[in-house]
Every structure is written in structure tokens, then in C-alpha cells.
Design a protein around this motif. Structure first.
Motif, short mmCIF file in Angstrom:
data_model
loop_
_atom_site.label_atom_id
_atom_site.label_comp_id
_atom_site.label_asym_id
_atom_site.label_seq_id
_atom_site.Cartn_x
_atom_site.Cartn_y
_atom_site.Cartn_z
N UNK A 120 53.53 38.66 48.22
CA UNK A 120 52.87 40.03 48.30
C UNK A 120 53.36 40.65 47.36
N UNK A 121 54.55 40.75 47.13
CA UNK A 121 55.30 41.23 45.76
C UNK A 121 54.53 41.01 44.08
N UNK A 122 54.52 39.75 44.31
CA UNK A 122 53.61 39.26 42.97
C UNK A 122 52.18 39.54 43.31
N UNK A 123 51.49 39.85 43.78
CA UNK A 123 50.15 40.17 43.98
C UNK A 123 49.90 41.77 43.74
N UNK A 124 51.31 42.53 43.89
CA UNK A 124 50.99 44.11 43.75
C UNK A 124 51.78 44.26 42.55
N UNK A 125 52.01 43.19 41.44
CA UNK A 125 52.67 43.45 40.27
C UNK A 125 51.52 43.93 39.29
N UNK A 129 50.77 42.68 36.32
CA UNK A 129 50.05 41.55 35.85
C UNK A 129 48.97 40.96 36.74
N UNK A 130 49.30 40.97 37.81
CA UNK A 130 48.18 40.82 38.95
C UNK A 130 47.41 41.70 39.21
N UNK A 131 47.50 42.84 39.05
CA UNK A 131 46.53 44.05 39.04
C UNK A 131 45.50 43.78 38.00
N UNK A 132 46.14 43.75 36.74
CA UNK A 132 45.25 43.61 35.54
C UNK A 132 44.22 42.44 35.63
N UNK A 133 44.91 41.31 35.92
CA UNK A 133 43.92 40.06 36.16
C UNK A 133 43.09 40.44 37.16
N UNK A 134 43.39 40.76 38.37
CA UNK A 134 42.54 41.12 39.34
C UNK A 134 41.37 42.12 38.85
N UNK A 135 41.82 43.05 38.04
CA UNK A 135 40.61 43.98 37.71
C UNK A 135 39.82 43.20 36.60
N UNK A 136 39.85 42.27 35.86
CA UNK A 136 39.14 41.68 35.25
C UNK A 136 38.42 40.46 35.75
N UNK A 137 39.11 39.73 36.65
CA UNK A 137 38.72 38.57 37.26
C UNK A 137 38.07 38.81 38.79
N UNK A 138 38.71 39.59 39.38
CA UNK A 138 38.32 39.74 40.70
C UNK A 138 39.32 39.11 41.65
N UNK A 174 48.55 33.86 44.79
CA UNK A 174 47.73 33.05 45.72
C UNK A 174 48.52 31.66 46.18
N UNK A 175 49.49 31.06 45.45
CA UNK A 175 50.16 29.84 45.88
C UNK A 175 51.21 30.26 46.87
N UNK A 176 52.00 31.51 46.31
CA UNK A 176 53.00 31.97 47.11
C UNK A 176 52.40 32.49 48.54
#
Length: 66
Positions: free
Chosen positions: A21-26, A28-37, A44-46
Motif C-alpha cells: 500500500x505504501x509503495x502504491x501511494x509513492x 513513482x507509482x503515482x506518476x507511473x499510474x498517471x501515464x499508464x493507468x 502490485x507484487x507486494x
């Protein structure tokens, strides 16, 4: 399965879910999610592994030998 081992697996799963959950809220993850969805692969693996550990731990606690 021993109930103490099952409890340890359950606690480990909860810890892994927390880190996922912490990794998902980071950032880097937010930027990646903004571009890739999608969140990052690490997040995801965690989350997947944590969920599996929690299910196995709960199953061992409630369905294990007495």
C-alpha cells in the motif's frame, strides 16, 4: 498446519500488504499510474503476495489442527 505458524504467516502477509500500500501511494507509482493507468509492478507484487499470505494465514488459523 500449526496455529503459531499460521499466525506468523498472517502477520507477515499484513506487513507485506502494508508495504504494498505504501509503495502504491509513492510518488513513482503515482506518476507511473498517471501515464499508464496502472501502479508499478513492485506495488502490485507486494499487494498480490500479501493477499495470498493473509488468505493462507487465515485458513491455517481457522481450519488448522486443534
Amino acid at each position: 498446519m500449526n496455529k503459531i505458524v499460521s499466525l506468523a504467516i498472517l502477520v507477515a502477509g499484513l506487513i507485506v500488504l502494508y508495504f504494498g500500500w505504501q509503495e502504491k501511494q509513492s510518488v513513482a507509482s503515482e506518476v507511473t499510474e498517471a501515464f499508464t493507468g496502472q501502479p508499478t509492478d513492485n506495488a502490485m507484487w507486494f499487494l498480490i503476495i500479501g493477499a495470498i499470505l493473509v488468505v493462507v494465514g487465515i485458513g491455517g488459523v481457522f481450519l488448522g489442527k486443534k
